[in-house]
Write a protein that holds these residues in place. Structure first.
Motif, short mmCIF file in Angstrom:
data_model
loop_
_atom_site.label_atom_id
_atom_site.label_comp_id
_atom_site.label_asym_id
_atom_site.label_seq_id
_atom_site.Cartn_x
_atom_site.Cartn_y
_atom_site.Cartn_z
N MET A 147 0.80 -1.12 0.15
CA MET A 147 -0.07 -0.06 -0.03
C MET A 147 0.85 1.29 0.18
SD MET A 147 -2.82 -1.23 -0.53
CE MET A 147 -3.74 0.25 -0.50
N TYR A 148 2.07 1.19 0.43
CA TYR A 148 2.98 2.30 0.53
C TYR A 148 3.34 2.53 -1.18
CZ TYR A 148 7.12 5.40 1.23
OH TYR A 148 7.74 6.43 1.16
N THR A 149 3.73 1.67 -1.76
CA THR A 149 4.01 1.77 -3.10
C THR A 149 2.94 2.29 -3.93
OG1 THR A 149 5.79 0.18 -3.12
CG2 THR A 149 4.73 0.54 -5.29
N VAL A 150 1.79 1.79 -3.66
CA VAL A 150 0.43 2.23 -4.21
C VAL A 150 0.13 3.87 -3.97
CG1 VAL A 150 -2.01 2.02 -4.29
CG2 VAL A 150 -0.79 -0.02 -4.40
N ALA A 151 0.50 4.02 -2.79
CA ALA A 151 0.29 5.39 -2.45
C ALA A 151 1.27 6.55 -3.12
CB ALA A 151 0.23 5.64 -1.02
N ILE A 159 1.24 9.83 -10.12
CA ILE A 159 0.18 9.93 -11.21
C ILE A 159 -0.54 11.28 -11.23
CG2 ILE A 159 -1.88 8.81 -12.21
CD1 ILE A 159 -0.49 6.05 -11.21
N ARG A 160 -1.06 11.63 -9.98
CA ARG A 160 -1.73 12.96 -10.02
C ARG A 160 -0.96 14.26 -10.23
NH1 ARG A 160 -4.19 10.81 -5.26
NH2 ARG A 160 -2.41 11.16 -3.93
N ARG A 218 2.09 3.86 -13.40
CA ARG A 218 0.63 2.94 -13.44
C ARG A 218 1.11 1.42 -13.46
NH1 ARG A 218 -3.08 5.46 -17.90
NH2 ARG A 218 -4.50 3.83 -16.88
N PHE A 219 2.37 1.31 -14.10
CA PHE A 219 2.82 -0.18 -14.33
C PHE A 219 3.20 -0.62 -12.75
CE2 PHE A 219 6.17 -3.14 -13.88
CZ PHE A 219 5.60 -4.22 -14.73
N LEU A 220 4.05 0.14 -12.15
CA LEU A 220 4.50 -0.26 -10.80
C LEU A 220 3.26 -0.40 -9.72
CD1 LEU A 220 7.54 2.15 -10.66
CD2 LEU A 220 7.61 -0.35 -10.89
N ARG A 221 2.29 0.58 -9.95
CA ARG A 221 1.19 0.34 -8.97
C ARG A 221 0.57 -0.89 -9.23
NH1 ARG A 221 -3.57 5.04 -9.50
NH2 ARG A 221 -3.52 4.02 -11.59
N ALA A 222 0.24 -1.01 -10.51
CA ALA A 222 -0.33 -2.43 -11.04
C ALA A 222 0.57 -3.62 -10.47
CB ALA A 222 -0.36 -2.64 -12.55
N THR A 269 -6.71 5.05 -5.83
CA THR A 269 -6.12 5.46 -7.07
C THR A 269 -5.70 7.00 -6.92
OG1 THR A 269 -8.00 6.02 -8.36
CG2 THR A 269 -7.51 3.55 -8.12
N GLU A 270 -5.48 7.47 -7.97
CA GLU A 270 -5.12 8.87 -8.16
C GLU A 270 -6.40 9.48 -8.01
OE1 GLU A 270 -5.85 7.74 -12.44
OE2 GLU A 270 -5.09 6.95 -10.65
N GLU A 271 -7.75 8.91 -8.13
CA GLU A 271 -8.87 9.68 -7.93
C GLU A 271 -9.14 10.01 -6.63
OE1 GLU A 271 -10.42 10.84 -10.60
OE2 GLU A 271 -8.99 10.08 -11.99
N ASP A 272 -8.65 9.23 -5.69
CA ASP A 272 -8.97 9.61 -4.27
C ASP A 272 -7.91 10.55 -3.74
OD1 ASP A 272 -10.89 7.31 -3.95
OD2 ASP A 272 -9.33 5.89 -4.55
N LEU A 273 -8.31 11.73 -3.53
CA LEU A 273 -7.47 12.87 -2.95
C LEU A 273 -6.71 12.64 -1.86
CD1 LEU A 273 -9.17 15.81 -4.52
CD2 LEU A 273 -7.41 14.43 -5.65
N PRO A 274 -5.81 13.10 -1.54
CA PRO A 274 -5.36 12.83 -0.04
C PRO A 274 -6.10 13.38 1.14
CG PRO A 274 -3.50 13.77 -1.56
CD PRO A 274 -4.70 13.71 -2.31
N GLY A 275 -6.11 12.57 2.07
CA GLY A 275 -6.89 13.12 3.35
C GLY A 275 -7.16 11.80 4.03
#
Length: 517
Positions: A129-133, A139-140, A158-162, A179-185
């Motif tokens: 999840m750290y790598t995804v974050a 990406i954003r 995007r590949f590394l997230r996948a 994903t990048e659509e979920d803004l930080p918070g």
């Protein structure tokens, strides 16, 4: 030589406790001298340095190697390293590796008795999840760019997230999903099911395929060959992940690899030495450099933990350290013709074949597969006596050959004569001639599973392979100490996935524990 230099001055996230209640880590530092995405990306070079940090999350564990500024607070930098944990989950749980140390609950991996409170399992989940974050943040900040090179960087992110999510779908099944659509918070990420995560990964990889660089455009970076391999692996395991056979799609996804510039190295050892960046069969490595990428995990762990007993660390491996930890079981050894197969890189002097006590290094044959010397025997370029230059071959061509053959045998179409040619090319390298080639009638699924063990042992595939063949937990195939019994016994089938870590369940009410735990 490591092409993507890893730097620690980019997007510093500080010491974080990664919990599922934090979706994408709202972590703007209070110190104005700390670099963040709002002020660090001024040029294409800046973006490439930012990309390097994403690759680094798989190889090292913090901002200052080998320790001192961890990415994630509360996890030891050495055992919390991404590759170290992924390797342990894939290998220590199988017939391919045991570890003598008494580190916390590590022996529970080989006995398949782990629980939801296991710290190693929690570390793996957190690293994913750290790598995804970090990928999401990158990406954003690259979303609106029209610069061609930065757009390629974004596709690599995007590949590394996948890739990280693919480890999640394999190890845990369902995952928290951001994903990048979920803004930080601060929020509770939704749980994505295994089936839905499979569909997402398939879509992502197909979408970015042509946005990535061509195969082998730059060593160490994700390209179309790497994406093809990852997509093919998803399809090969689709019956496990999504309940649907996708073997024809597996064969199609391998096309950029099988028709690419890769070729089988003349010597098997070439892919496991300090200059394995020159191996022509490397598709996607996790890169290491004795100066630039220092860690107590990753290849430092795999290489040093295999050395012990009567082995001479300097002369054979080019390192001063012998950690006396990892060995293998007789179940793997007995798959080889030790007198003829060049892949049988076992150390037997002072070692017993059978394991009476996992905690004793001399019980079980040791492995000499990974080395910090070059193929010709010279010391590594870095010539560091502990940190290594040897890259980890996450994807290589031999794996693609065996994947193709398996998909053909499972009804995916393709050409069985071509599959036989691929398999025999590996055997000719292993045995030095065609005398040990197999015939068409010998090319069976049982043979493929054993051949994958012989060709790919200790490369992080075994657990996934055994699950796909229905032999990870069942009693038809057992190995020493499986189920914590010296002869090996069947274990409950729910252990085909790991539990959702207890701390993640506490942090995020949207998550659900996997059955059996």
């Amino acid at each position: 030589m490591k092409i993507i230099k890893i730097v620690s001055t980019i997007v510093t996230f500080g010491s974080l406790i990664l919990a599922s209640c934090v979706g994408d880590l709202d972590v703007t530092p209070l110190d104005p001298n700390v670099a963040v995405s709002e002020n660090v990306y001024k040029s294409t070079a800046d973006y490439k340095e930012g990309l390097a940090k994403l690759y680094a999350t798989l190889a090292i564990s913090g901002q200052r190697g080998p320790d001192g500024l961890p990415d994630i607070e509360g996890i030891d930098e050495g055992f919390g390293n991404y590759l170290r944990q992924y390797w342990n989950h894939q290998e220590l749980t199988t017939d391919e590796a045991v570890l003598s140390w008494n580190d916390a609950t590590i022996k529970d991996f080989h006995s398949q008795t782990w629980t939801a409170t296991d710290g190693f399992i929690a570390a793996m989940h957190s690293r994913i999840m750290y790598t995804v974050a970090l990928c999401n943040e990158y990406i954003r900040v690259t979303t609106d760019t029209e610069e061609e090179e930065v757009m390629r960087f974004r596709a690599e992110a995007r590949f590394l997230r996948a890739l990280a999510y693919s480890h999640g779908i394999d190890l845990f099944g369902s995952m928290p999903f951001v994903t990048e659509e979920d803004l930080p918070g601060a929020f509770f990420p939704q749980r994505i099911t295994r089936v839905d995560l499979f569909a997402y990964l398939e879509s992502e990889l197909n979408e970015i395929m042509n946005q990535l660089g061509p195969a082998q455009f730059e060593y160490g970076r994700a390209d179309q060959g790497a994406a093809g391999m990852l997509l093919a692996k998803l399809y090969l395991n689709a019956e496990v992940y999504a309940g649907e056979a996708r073997y024809a799609d597996c064969i199609a996804a391998l096309e950029p690899v099988l028709n690419g510039p890769y070729r089988i190295a003349d010597q098997y050892l070439h892919s496991f030495v300090a200059d394995n960046h020159t191996s022509p069969e490397m598709i996607f490595p996790l890169t290491y450099d004795g100066v630039q990428t220092q860690t107590w995990g990753g290849m430092v762990y795999i290489l040093h933990a295999q050395i012990g007993g009567s082995m001479n660390a300097i002369e054979m491996f080019g390192t001063s350290d012998a950690w006396s930890g990892l060995r293998t079981t007789s179940a793997l050894v007995n798959k080889f013709d030790l007198a003829k197969d060049a892949r049988a890189l076992f150390w037997t002097d002072g070692q017993s074949l059978e394991i009476r006590d996992i905690g004793v290094f001399s019980d079980g044959y040791a492995i000499t597969k990974f080395r910090n010397r070059k193929l010709n025997g010279d010391l590594s370029n870095s010539n560091h006596n502990v940190q290594v230059d040897t890259d980890f071959p996450l994807f290589r061509l031999a794996d693609a050959y065996l994947m193709y053959a398996e998909a053909v045998l499972r009804g995916g179409g393709g050409d069985k004569s071509q599959a036989l040619t691929y398999v025999n090319s590996l055997r000719e390298r292993a045995y030095g001639n065609a005398a040990d080639n197999i015939s068409d009638s010998q090319l069976t699924l049982d043979f493929i599973l054993d051949e994958r063990g012989r060709e790919l042992y200790w490369e992080g595939h075994r657990r996934t392979d055994l699950i796909r063949f229905g032999q990870f937990t069942d009693g038809n195939y057992v190995w020493p100490w499986k189920g914590n019994v010296v002869e090996g016994i069947a274990t409950p089938s729910y252990r085909n996935v790991f539990p959702v870590p207890a701390n993640q369940l506490t942090a995020n009410p949207n998550l659900i524990q996997n059955d059996g735990y």
